[in-house]
Motif scaffolding. Structure first.
Motif, mmCIF file in Angstrom:
data_model
loop_
_atom_site.group_PDB
_atom_site.id
_atom_site.type_symbol
_atom_site.label_atom_id
_atom_site.label_comp_id
_atom_site.label_asym_id
_atom_site.label_seq_id
_atom_site.Cartn_x
_atom_site.Cartn_y
_atom_site.Cartn_z
ATOM 1 N N ILE A 456 28.297 34.550 43.815
ATOM 2 C CA ILE A 456 29.098 33.699 44.697
ATOM 3 C C ILE A 456 30.111 34.541 45.475
ATOM 4 O O ILE A 456 30.285 34.373 46.680
ATOM 5 C CB ILE A 456 29.825 32.606 43.883
ATOM 6 C CG1 ILE A 456 28.786 31.659 43.259
ATOM 7 C CG2 ILE A 456 30.803 31.830 44.762
ATOM 8 C CD1 ILE A 456 29.391 30.556 42.437
ATOM 9 N N ARG A 457 30.801 35.443 44.752
ATOM 10 C CA ARG A 457 31.751 36.349 45.391
ATOM 11 C C ARG A 457 31.553 37.754 44.852
ATOM 12 O O ARG A 457 31.433 37.952 43.653
ATOM 13 C CB ARG A 457 33.200 35.920 45.108
ATOM 14 C CG ARG A 457 33.645 34.646 45.790
ATOM 15 C CD ARG A 457 35.160 34.543 45.708
ATOM 16 N NE ARG A 457 35.637 33.250 46.177
ATOM 17 C CZ ARG A 457 35.926 32.237 45.367
ATOM 18 N NH1 ARG A 457 35.782 32.383 44.069
ATOM 19 N NH2 ARG A 457 36.374 31.098 45.847
ATOM 20 N N GLU A 458 31.553 38.736 45.761
ATOM 21 C CA GLU A 458 31.394 40.119 45.322
ATOM 22 C C GLU A 458 32.571 40.573 44.470
ATOM 23 O O GLU A 458 32.432 41.431 43.602
ATOM 24 C CB GLU A 458 31.245 41.032 46.547
ATOM 25 C CG GLU A 458 29.948 40.827 47.322
ATOM 26 C CD GLU A 458 29.814 41.800 48.460
ATOM 27 O OE1 GLU A 458 30.736 42.632 48.628
ATOM 28 O OE2 GLU A 458 28.800 41.746 49.178
ATOM 29 N N THR A 459 33.775 39.991 44.713
ATOM 30 C CA THR A 459 34.959 40.394 43.959
ATOM 31 C C THR A 459 34.877 39.990 42.496
ATOM 32 O O THR A 459 35.693 40.440 41.688
ATOM 33 C CB THR A 459 36.223 39.774 44.594
ATOM 34 O OG1 THR A 459 36.053 38.351 44.681
ATOM 35 C CG2 THR A 459 36.470 40.323 45.984
ATOM 36 N N GLU A 460 33.922 39.151 42.141
ATOM 37 C CA GLU A 460 33.778 38.724 40.751
ATOM 38 C C GLU A 460 32.736 39.551 39.997
ATOM 39 O O GLU A 460 32.336 39.185 38.896
ATOM 40 C CB GLU A 460 33.401 37.240 40.693
ATOM 41 C CG GLU A 460 34.469 36.316 41.259
ATOM 42 C CD GLU A 460 34.123 34.853 41.076
ATOM 43 O OE1 GLU A 460 33.377 34.534 40.135
ATOM 44 O OE2 GLU A 460 34.598 34.024 41.870
#
Length: 503
Positions: A456-460
């Motif tokens: 969903i998010r690369e930061t995760e």
């Protein structure tokens, strides 16, 4: 007091071209060309074309020679009108029972008593304009006490939304140009020759000389704009729309009489619905008053219904919101939203236990302005993503609630940061400070490790949380987590948050 919304679509023809051709570059100028015999002129232009120098009424050949890479399309007024009609029908289903076309480039609707269902006038109008933008249509909207004022403000003021407070229409329109009065081009041109520039200047002029020179039209448009003369919004209707009506030889006004005829209209409407095998999801009752104004009430159902007593009771409960004024000369009942209805034969109570139908209760609350929903599970380990709101009578989604770890009965909309004393890396808090109060932890269970959803998010990609269920000395139980594993900064900030409270 009526509240009228006017929606203006300033670039409808060119927006339709871009919607039909999504690959058309945004920087490419687009114009629409109208033909009159051998003459070809520009009838519409988008922002890029206007910036490049195109103007409405310009010769098409001149614009093509002046602007490179100009995309030209023949005018399609019938297609534009059909698009406006489709938008009006969508607004009829979504917002209010009284919606009408304001051709060639707008829609008008009366939202008296309906805006509270959208959180008020500002959220309603902003959401409407944003909905159009999301579908590739640029729009501007205005709300005022009259059709004329809302129409003029939506077109004269360049902001996306304009809301005139009730009773302040006169102050809002005095400085508008006279071209906003919906007068013919000849009258506007003649008034300009005489020195009139604004609505206020024209309104301050004695009426008799104006009527003598221009006829009654100028005075009528002024009275409509200022709300002195009613301008009914005749609701849009299609051949497919199921509607019944009842005119009265003598105006009616008593609540009992209105209720009696509502019952008769419901019987007629249900008979038509039965012929088509349909059930009612939304019904609009419109009353035509003798002063040439309309009032409407809307009733929605959680699932398709064709039950005459139930529908009659539901509509009659809304009669108190109708002001009959000097009398009602006509009543109409329209099925603005229908769905197929399959009536299943009821089984004997000896074979199967009778299931209590709660939809009448849901309908009662829903038509009193309450937003009803239920919570359904979503396939996600991240707590705030594992729940969604669905319609009260929506079918089951096939997901089940997580059972591996207990979840609190109340989850905060946003986790709130707390200060804790805890040993790292995997010990629960010994105490915490939340909202200025210290809570001493007596028991704890955990950790439950929840990983981020990298798809969903690369930061995760590396993110994780460690959740603990904790209990203080007085028996209060909380759901807290630490962002990260407490050692590697890439997994989280190591700050603590309170996410839920056990009941």
């Amino acid at each position: 007091m009526p509240r009228v919304v006017s929606v203006f679509l300033p670039y409808l023809p060119t927006d339709r071209i871009r919607r039909a051709d999504p690959d058309l570059p945004a920087e490419t100028p687009v114009v629409v060309v109208a033909r009159s015999g051998a003459k070809r002129t520009i009838s519409a232009a988008d922002v890029a074309a206007l910036k490049a120098g195109a103007r409405i009424g310009m010769q098409a050949a001149k614009a093509q020679a002046m602007i490179s890479h100009l995309h030209m399309v023949d005018a399609d007024p019938d297609g534009d009108a059909a698009a406006v009609e489709r938008l009006a029908l969508w607004m009829l289903r979504q917002y209010t029972p009284i919606v009408a076309l304001d051709l060639p480039d707008g829609v008008v609707m009366d939202t008296e008593g309906a805006d509270h269902l959208r959180g008020g006038e500002l959220p309603m109008l902003t959401g409407l304009v944003n909905s159009f933008r999301g579908h590739g249509l640029q729009a501007r909207g205005a709300i005022a006490d009259s059709w004329g004022a809302a129409h003029a403000l939506a077109r004269a003021i360049r902001r996306e939304t304009v809301i005139v407070p009730p009773g302040e229409t006169a102050k809002a329109v005095v400085n508008l140009p006279i071209s906003s009065l919906r007068l013919s081009a000849d009258i506007v041109s003649s008034l300009g020759v005489l020195g009139f520039r604004t609505v206020g200047e024209l309104a301050a002029t004695p009426r008799a000389p104006l009527a003598l020179r221009f006829g009654p039209e100028a005075g009528r448009r002024l009275d409509q704009m200022f709300g002195r003369l009613p301008e009914p919004i005749e609701p849009i209707r299609t051949k497919e729309l199921i509607e019944v009506s009842r005119p009265f030889s003598e105006p009616i006004g008593a609540a009992e009489t209105i209720a009696k005829y509502v019952g008769k209209l419901v019987v007629e409407l249900c008979a038509l619905l039965e012929q088509k095998g349909q059930g009612l999801r939304r019904a609009d009752l419109v009353v035509h008053r003798v002063d040439n104004t309309l009032q409407a009430v809307r009733a929605g159902m959680a699932k398709p219904v064709r039950d005459v007593p139930r529908l009659t009771k539901l509509l009659c409960s809304l009669i108190e919101t109708i002001d009959p004024g000097f009398g009602i000369e006509k009543m109409s009942l329209a099925a603005t939203m229908i769905e197929p209805l399959d009536l299943k034969q009821a089984l004997s109570s000896l074979i199967e236990e009778t299931v209590v139908d709660v939809t009448p209760l849901l309908d009662t609350f829903g038509n009193r302005g309450q937003r009803l929903y239920r919570l359904a599970p979503v396939q996600s380990d991240v707590p705030e993503r594992s729940i969604q709101r669905v319609a009260a009578m929506a079918v089951k989604l096939g997901e089940s609630w997580p059972t591996r770890w207990p979840r609190p009965s109340r989850i905060l909309a946003r986790p709130e940061q707390i200060e804790v004393i805890a040993m790292i890396p995997d010990h629960p808090p010994a105490s915490m400070i939340w909202r200025g109060k210290r809570w001493r932890i007596k028991r704890a269970d955990g950790p439950e490790r929840v990983f981020g959803e990298w798809w969903i998010r690369e930061t995760e990609m590396e993110a994780l949380r460690d959740y603990y269920s904790v209990e203080d000395e007085d028996g209060h139980r909380f759901w807290v987590f630490r962002s990260g594993d407490g050692l590697d900064p890439e997994t989280g900030s190591a700050k603590w948050f309170l996410h839920g409270i056990y009941g």
